[in-house]
Design an enzyme around this catalytic site. Structure first.
Site, short mmCIF file in Angstrom:
data_model
loop_
_atom_site.label_atom_id
_atom_site.label_comp_id
_atom_site.label_asym_id
_atom_site.label_seq_id
_atom_site.Cartn_x
_atom_site.Cartn_y
_atom_site.Cartn_z
N GLY A 12 0.78 -1.24 0.00
CA GLY A 12 0.00 0.00 0.00
C GLY A 12 0.81 1.29 0.00
CB ILE A 88 -12.19 -4.74 -12.33
CG1 ILE A 88 -11.01 -4.14 -11.57
CG2 ILE A 88 -13.48 -4.01 -11.99
CD1 ILE A 88 -11.10 -4.26 -10.06
CG HIS A 104 1.15 -2.39 -15.52
ND1 HIS A 104 0.73 -3.58 -14.97
CD2 HIS A 104 2.20 -2.69 -16.33
CE1 HIS A 104 1.48 -4.56 -15.44
NE2 HIS A 104 2.38 -4.04 -16.26
CG ASP A 145 -2.12 -4.80 -17.03
OD1 ASP A 145 -2.57 -4.12 -16.08
OD2 ASP A 145 -1.44 -5.82 -16.87
CD GLU A 176 8.62 12.83 -10.51
OE1 GLU A 176 9.47 11.90 -10.47
OE2 GLU A 176 8.70 13.79 -11.31
#
Ligand code: GAR
Length: 187
Positions: A12, A88, A104, A145, A176
């Site tokens: 996490g 999902i 990803h 993906d 970032e």
């Protein structure tokens, strides 16, 4: 207040940076963390940050309607997969069109698909002697993906880099770019 729901399966660090990024925000909040893994450290992070967290099993996620109902009731503006490892189900994608995004740890469409997560991705990239990798933030569709790409950022790989070195570079890129991209999407 716009709401983000985070789905995460593990450590996490990405969830943490999103929670930290919005903790003083007056317009956006992380309202819920969901996990498929009762051992996931992300649950502890959520609890420390005072964000409600709920764990579910595969049946509640993909067959029964528990997670579906929970998400509908939450009315999230964005559902963020931050190291979430299950596919999902299409009914959730249909419930939340263009509102589910994933990060990803590679430059899609390369090194994506089933089984390509975490260190597996970095090992494959190092084995293939690639000279560049990066991150991809993308919308989630029915295939692993493959949804529309929102943003990518790259990092160089040197000849001596190990998979662990690459993981560290990717971690920095994630820190970032992920939360700031989310902020832009919610504007
Ligand atoms: C991150 O590197 C994320 O990009 C990756 O899992 C890691 C989770 O780290 N996701 C995938 O590989 C998805 N296919 P975290 O739990 O510390 O945020």
């Amino acid at each position: 207040m716009k709401k983000i729901v985070i789905l995460a399966s593990g450590n996490g660090t990405n969830a943490q940076s999103i929670i930290d990024h919005f903790k003083e925000s007056e317009t956006v909040e992380v309202s819920l963390v969901l996990s498929n893994n009762p051992q996931a450290f992300v649950l502890e992070r959520a609890s420390k940050a005072g964000v409600p967290a709920i764990c579910f099993n595969r049946f509640a996620f993909a067959k029964a309607e528990q997670v579906q109902k929970l998400l509908k009731a939450e009315h999230p503006d964005l559902i963020v997969l931050a190291g979430f490892l299950w596919k999902i189900p299409s009914f959730l994608i249909q419930d939340h069109p263009n509102k589910i995004i994933n990060i990803h740890p590679a430059l899609l469409p390369d090194y994506g698909g089933k089984g390509m997560y975490g260190m597996n991705v970095h090992r494959a990239i190092i084995e293939n002697k690639e000279r560049e990798s990066g991150i991809t933030i993308h919308y989630v569709n029915e295939n692993y993906d493959e949804g529309t790409i929102i943003q990518q950022a790259t990092c160089p790989i040197s000849a001596t880099d190990t998979a662990e070195d690459l993981a560290a570079k990717i971690h920095l890129l994630e820190q970032e770019h992920f939360a700031t991209t989310i902020e832009e999407l919610l504007q």
